[in-house]
Design a protein around this motif. Sequence first.
Motif, PDB file in Angstrom:
ATOM      1  N   GLY A   1      -9.971  -1.541  10.683  1.00 62.87           N
ATOM      2  CA  GLY A   1      -9.888  -1.261   9.254  1.00 62.87           C
ATOM      3  C   GLY A   1      -8.465  -1.431   8.741  1.00 62.87           C
ATOM      4  O   GLY A   1      -7.519  -1.656   9.490  1.00 62.87           O
ATOM      5  N   GLY A   2      -8.309  -1.319   7.425  1.00 61.34           N
ATOM      6  CA  GLY A   2      -6.978  -1.384   6.838  1.00 61.34           C
ATOM      7  C   GLY A   2      -6.379  -2.768   6.742  1.00 61.34           C
ATOM      8  O   GLY A   2      -5.180  -2.911   6.492  1.00 61.34           O
ATOM      9  N   ALA A   3      -7.184  -3.803   6.946  1.00 57.85           N
ATOM     10  CA  ALA A   3      -6.704  -5.179   6.838  1.00 57.85           C
ATOM     11  C   ALA A   3      -7.622  -5.957   5.905  1.00 57.85           C
ATOM     12  O   ALA A   3      -8.845  -5.793   5.937  1.00 57.85           O
ATOM     13  CB  ALA A   3      -6.650  -5.850   8.205  1.00 57.85           C
ATOM     14  N   GLU A   4      -7.033  -6.792   5.100  1.00 57.20           N
ATOM     15  CA  GLU A   4      -7.785  -7.640   4.178  1.00 57.20           C
ATOM     16  C   GLU A   4      -7.493  -9.091   4.498  1.00 57.20           C
ATOM     17  O   GLU A   4      -6.339  -9.456   4.743  1.00 57.20           O
ATOM     18  CB  GLU A   4      -7.371  -7.354   2.726  1.00 57.20           C
ATOM     19  N   ILE A   5      -8.525  -9.926   4.514  1.00 55.41           N
ATOM     20  CA  ILE A   5      -8.333 -11.360   4.675  1.00 55.41           C
ATOM     21  C   ILE A   5      -8.712 -12.028   3.359  1.00 55.41           C
ATOM     22  O   ILE A   5      -9.858 -11.948   2.911  1.00 55.41           O
ATOM     23  CB  ILE A   5      -9.179 -11.927   5.825  1.00 55.41           C
ATOM     24  N   ALA A   6      -7.729 -12.654   2.735  1.00 55.30           N
ATOM     25  CA  ALA A   6      -7.935 -13.313   1.447  1.00 55.30           C
ATOM     26  C   ALA A   6      -8.144 -14.803   1.696  1.00 55.30           C
ATOM     27  O   ALA A   6      -7.177 -15.576   1.797  1.00 55.30           O
ATOM     28  CB  ALA A   6      -6.738 -13.075   0.535  1.00 55.30           C
ATOM     29  N   TYR A   7      -9.402 -15.205   1.843  1.00 52.32           N
ATOM     30  CA  TYR A   7      -9.727 -16.612   2.052  1.00 52.32           C
ATOM     31  C   TYR A   7      -9.552 -17.389   0.746  1.00 52.32           C
ATOM     32  O   TYR A   7      -9.645 -16.833  -0.349  1.00 52.32           O
ATOM     33  CB  TYR A   7     -11.155 -16.757   2.559  1.00 52.32           C
TER      34      TYR A   7
ATOM     35  N   ALA B   1       0.870  -1.176   0.000  1.00 48.03           N
ATOM     36  CA  ALA B   1       0.000   0.000   0.000  1.00 48.03           C
ATOM     37  C   ALA B   1       0.901   1.219   0.000  1.00 48.03           C
ATOM     38  O   ALA B   1       1.854   1.303   0.754  1.00 48.03           O
ATOM     39  CB  ALA B   1      -0.908   0.012   1.224  1.00 48.03           C
ATOM     40  N   THR B   2       0.615   2.157  -0.872  1.00 48.77           N
ATOM     41  CA  THR B   2       1.465   3.331  -1.023  1.00 48.77           C
ATOM     42  C   THR B   2       1.538   4.120   0.269  1.00 48.77           C
ATOM     43  O   THR B   2       0.521   4.428   0.885  1.00 48.77           O
ATOM     44  CB  THR B   2       0.926   4.225  -2.148  1.00 48.77           C
ATOM     45  N   GLY B   3       2.776   4.432   0.708  1.00 52.48           N
ATOM     46  CA  GLY B   3       2.958   5.348   1.834  1.00 52.48           C
ATOM     47  C   GLY B   3       2.872   4.717   3.199  1.00 52.48           C
ATOM     48  O   GLY B   3       2.901   5.433   4.193  1.00 52.48           O
ATOM     49  N   SER B   4       2.757   3.402   3.332  1.00 48.06           N
ATOM     50  CA  SER B   4       2.691   2.786   4.647  1.00 48.06           C
ATOM     51  C   SER B   4       3.480   1.494   4.652  1.00 48.06           C
ATOM     52  O   SER B   4       3.709   0.876   3.612  1.00 48.06           O
ATOM     53  CB  SER B   4       1.235   2.501   5.049  1.00 48.06           C
ATOM     54  N   ALA B   5       3.931   1.090   5.842  1.00 47.54           N
ATOM     55  CA  ALA B   5       4.599  -0.191   5.973  1.00 47.54           C
ATOM     56  C   ALA B   5       3.585  -1.300   5.745  1.00 47.54           C
ATOM     57  O   ALA B   5       2.416  -1.185   6.128  1.00 47.54           O
ATOM     58  CB  ALA B   5       5.221  -0.313   7.357  1.00 47.54           C
ATOM     59  N   THR B   6       4.021  -2.371   5.101  1.00 42.24           N
ATOM     60  CA  THR B   6       3.091  -3.425   4.702  1.00 42.24           C
ATOM     61  C   THR B   6       3.513  -4.775   5.247  1.00 42.24           C
ATOM     62  O   THR B   6       4.706  -5.064   5.400  1.00 42.24           O
ATOM     63  CB  THR B   6       3.015  -3.511   3.163  1.00 42.24           C
ATOM     64  N   ALA B   7       2.519  -5.594   5.526  1.00 44.34           N
ATOM     65  CA  ALA B   7       2.780  -6.939   6.042  1.00 44.34           C
ATOM     66  C   ALA B   7       1.805  -7.921   5.428  1.00 44.34           C
ATOM     67  O   ALA B   7       0.636  -7.588   5.181  1.00 44.34           O
ATOM     68  CB  ALA B   7       2.655  -6.969   7.563  1.00 44.34           C
TER      69      ALA B   7
ATOM     70  N   TRP C   1       0.408  -0.447  10.419  1.00 41.96           N
ATOM     71  CA  TRP C   1       0.791  -1.167   9.219  1.00 41.96           C
ATOM     72  C   TRP C   1      -0.440  -1.549   8.397  1.00 41.96           C
ATOM     73  O   TRP C   1      -1.513  -1.820   8.953  1.00 41.96           O
ATOM     74  CB  TRP C   1       1.551  -2.437   9.580  1.00 41.96           C
ATOM     75  N   ALA C   2      -0.273  -1.590   7.076  1.00 37.86           N
ATOM     76  CA  ALA C   2      -1.292  -2.164   6.193  1.00 37.86           C
ATOM     77  C   ALA C   2      -1.073  -3.674   6.157  1.00 37.86           C
ATOM     78  O   ALA C   2       0.059  -4.137   5.986  1.00 37.86           O
ATOM     79  CB  ALA C   2      -1.179  -1.584   4.791  1.00 37.86           C
ATOM     80  N   VAL C   3      -2.136  -4.448   6.337  1.00 44.34           N
ATOM     81  CA  VAL C   3      -1.996  -5.891   6.534  1.00 44.34           C
ATOM     82  C   VAL C   3      -2.906  -6.655   5.582  1.00 44.34           C
ATOM     83  O   VAL C   3      -4.081  -6.324   5.417  1.00 44.34           O
ATOM     84  CB  VAL C   3      -2.342  -6.287   7.985  1.00 44.34           C
TER      85      VAL C   3
ATOM     86  N   ALA D   1      -4.209 -12.390  15.678  1.00 40.80           N
ATOM     87  CA  ALA D   1      -3.669 -11.535  16.734  1.00 40.80           C
ATOM     88  C   ALA D   1      -2.504 -10.697  16.208  1.00 40.80           C
ATOM     89  O   ALA D   1      -2.359  -9.519  16.553  1.00 40.80           O
ATOM     90  CB  ALA D   1      -3.235 -12.367  17.929  1.00 40.80           C
ATOM     91  N   THR D   2      -1.663 -11.300  15.361  1.00 43.22           N
ATOM     92  CA  THR D   2      -0.565 -10.544  14.755  1.00 43.22           C
ATOM     93  C   THR D   2      -1.112  -9.439  13.856  1.00 43.22           C
ATOM     94  O   THR D   2      -0.606  -8.309  13.875  1.00 43.22           O
ATOM     95  CB  THR D   2       0.339 -11.486  13.947  1.00 43.22           C
ATOM     96  N   ALA D   3      -2.126  -9.750  13.079  1.00 44.01           N
ATOM     97  CA  ALA D   3      -2.728  -8.735  12.209  1.00 44.01           C
ATOM     98  C   ALA D   3      -3.301  -7.583  13.029  1.00 44.01           C
ATOM     99  O   ALA D   3      -3.148  -6.408  12.661  1.00 44.01           O
ATOM    100  CB  ALA D   3      -3.818  -9.369  11.337  1.00 44.01           C
ATOM    101  N   VAL D   4      -3.948  -7.891  14.145  1.00 45.19           N
ATOM    102  CA  VAL D   4      -4.488  -6.838  15.009  1.00 45.19           C
ATOM    103  C   VAL D   4      -3.358  -5.948  15.532  1.00 45.19           C
ATOM    104  O   VAL D   4      -3.427  -4.719  15.490  1.00 45.19           O
ATOM    105  CB  VAL D   4      -5.276  -7.459  16.182  1.00 45.19           C
ATOM    106  N   GLY D   5      -2.289  -6.574  16.037  1.00 47.65           N
ATOM    107  CA  GLY D   5      -1.180  -5.794  16.568  1.00 47.65           C
ATOM    108  C   GLY D   5      -0.513  -4.932  15.525  1.00 47.65           C
ATOM    109  O   GLY D   5      -0.141  -3.775  15.791  1.00 47.65           O
ATOM    110  N   LEU D   6      -0.353  -5.439  14.308  1.00 49.27           N
ATOM    111  CA  LEU D   6       0.252  -4.653  13.230  1.00 49.27           C
ATOM    112  C   LEU D   6      -0.647  -3.492  12.815  1.00 49.27           C
ATOM    113  O   LEU D   6      -0.164  -2.394  12.541  1.00 49.27           O
ATOM    114  CB  LEU D   6       0.552  -5.558  12.040  1.00 49.27           C
ATOM    115  N   ARG D   7      -1.942  -3.732  12.766  1.00 54.37           N
ATOM    116  CA  ARG D   7      -2.852  -2.631  12.420  1.00 54.37           C
ATOM    117  C   ARG D   7      -2.809  -1.544  13.493  1.00 54.37           C
ATOM    118  O   ARG D   7      -2.820  -0.348  13.178  1.00 54.37           O
ATOM    119  CB  ARG D   7      -4.296  -3.149  12.274  1.00 54.37           C
ATOM    120  N   ARG D   8      -2.746  -1.930  14.746  1.00 53.69           N
ATOM    121  CA  ARG D   8      -2.643  -0.935  15.815  1.00 53.69           C
ATOM    122  C   ARG D   8      -1.337  -0.150  15.720  1.00 53.69           C
ATOM    123  O   ARG D   8      -1.271   0.997  16.171  1.00 53.69           O
ATOM    124  CB  ARG D   8      -2.761  -1.615  17.178  1.00 53.69           C
ATOM    125  N   ALA D   9      -0.310  -0.747  15.114  1.00 56.94           N
ATOM    126  CA  ALA D   9       0.963  -0.059  14.907  1.00 56.94           C
ATOM    127  C   ALA D   9       0.982   0.747  13.616  1.00 56.94           C
ATOM    128  O   ALA D   9       1.998   1.368  13.289  1.00 56.94           O
ATOM    129  CB  ALA D   9       2.106  -1.071  14.903  1.00 56.94           C
TER     130      ALA D   9
END
Length: 365
Positions: free
Chosen positions: A128-134, A8-14, A35-37, A25-33
Amino acid sequence: MNANAGKATGSATAVVVGAGVGGLATAVGLRRAGWAVTVLERRTTPERYGTAFGIHPTAQAAVDRLGLGEALRARAVPYRSARIRRPDGRVLAALPLERVERKAGRPELLVSRPHLLDALLAELRRLGGAEIAYGTRLTDPAPLDADLVVGADGIHSVVRTTRFGTGSAVRSLATEAWIGIADFETGTYGETWGEGRFFGMTPVEPGRTNWYAVVPKAAGENGNTGGGAGAAEGLRAAFADWHDPIPRLLADTDPATWIRYDMRHLHPALPRFTAGGRVALVGDAAHAMTPNLGQGACTALLDAEALTRAVALHGPADLPGALRAYDTERRRSAQRVALASRTLHRFMTGRHPALRDALVGLLPG
């Protein structure tokens, strides 16, 4: 599979591989920091199977730091009293739940696995800012175009095998586990240890009892599902003469809802949980263990919180430093728990119950 997943342009990505407890839980922690996840999950829908997780006070503190403490406690029940028994019902010792509560100032909690996953998913939606690709089956994480790749893809982790090699591999034990939930409360909790097998009971939510059984593995069987009517009758027969309410729990729980899985662990221990300055493992991908200490979910939550805290502290510019800090904090601690759990499994399923029971009987009753 899009190699640009996570960018994602302009943000750290994971990219987090796996949407189980550790991955979400990792995705939640990264979003709180900030990061785009993107979370990649091979299943086509969110997981709904599983029974109860024990959440120890240290893991509860990690959940609080992830901002999920209130949601956890809303659906959890305290676990305050349990005993180790013989098959005839005689008490050998007490589980140290009361001492844990006195020391930590809070009790151990038990929560339904689906409830915990729902809480994690709800928090991701709120942030927000997180996508889950099932329905995404990853074969190689190398093409993933993200600043950070987290392997939370379980005991058979693709991230681990492709980036860390196969020196540490899945090892099967000679036992299999069955778990289920009965629609009544027993009021009798703890574990009963017999020769080569054991049975456990815990609360899970009002009006229900979580149970689990471990028996010698049936020859030729493999998998993580129920084994049909014959297997159910075999399990009931294995505990038919054990103390009440064990036979009632098995008789009154629909075998179609039982879950069976082989007892496995990761061995030998990994020399590190991180690789290449941008890849980290959490949960079973890093240190899959037997469930005897009830620490699987706890260690996954502790991993997720420690990793995302290190990432937030160091920032995207020093991701290698963040991963070193994470590995230093979590690897030896998690591996000690895995070793202790495997050792306890051997002790519990030993073929000399009289000696074992005598030793257990020396513990506080």
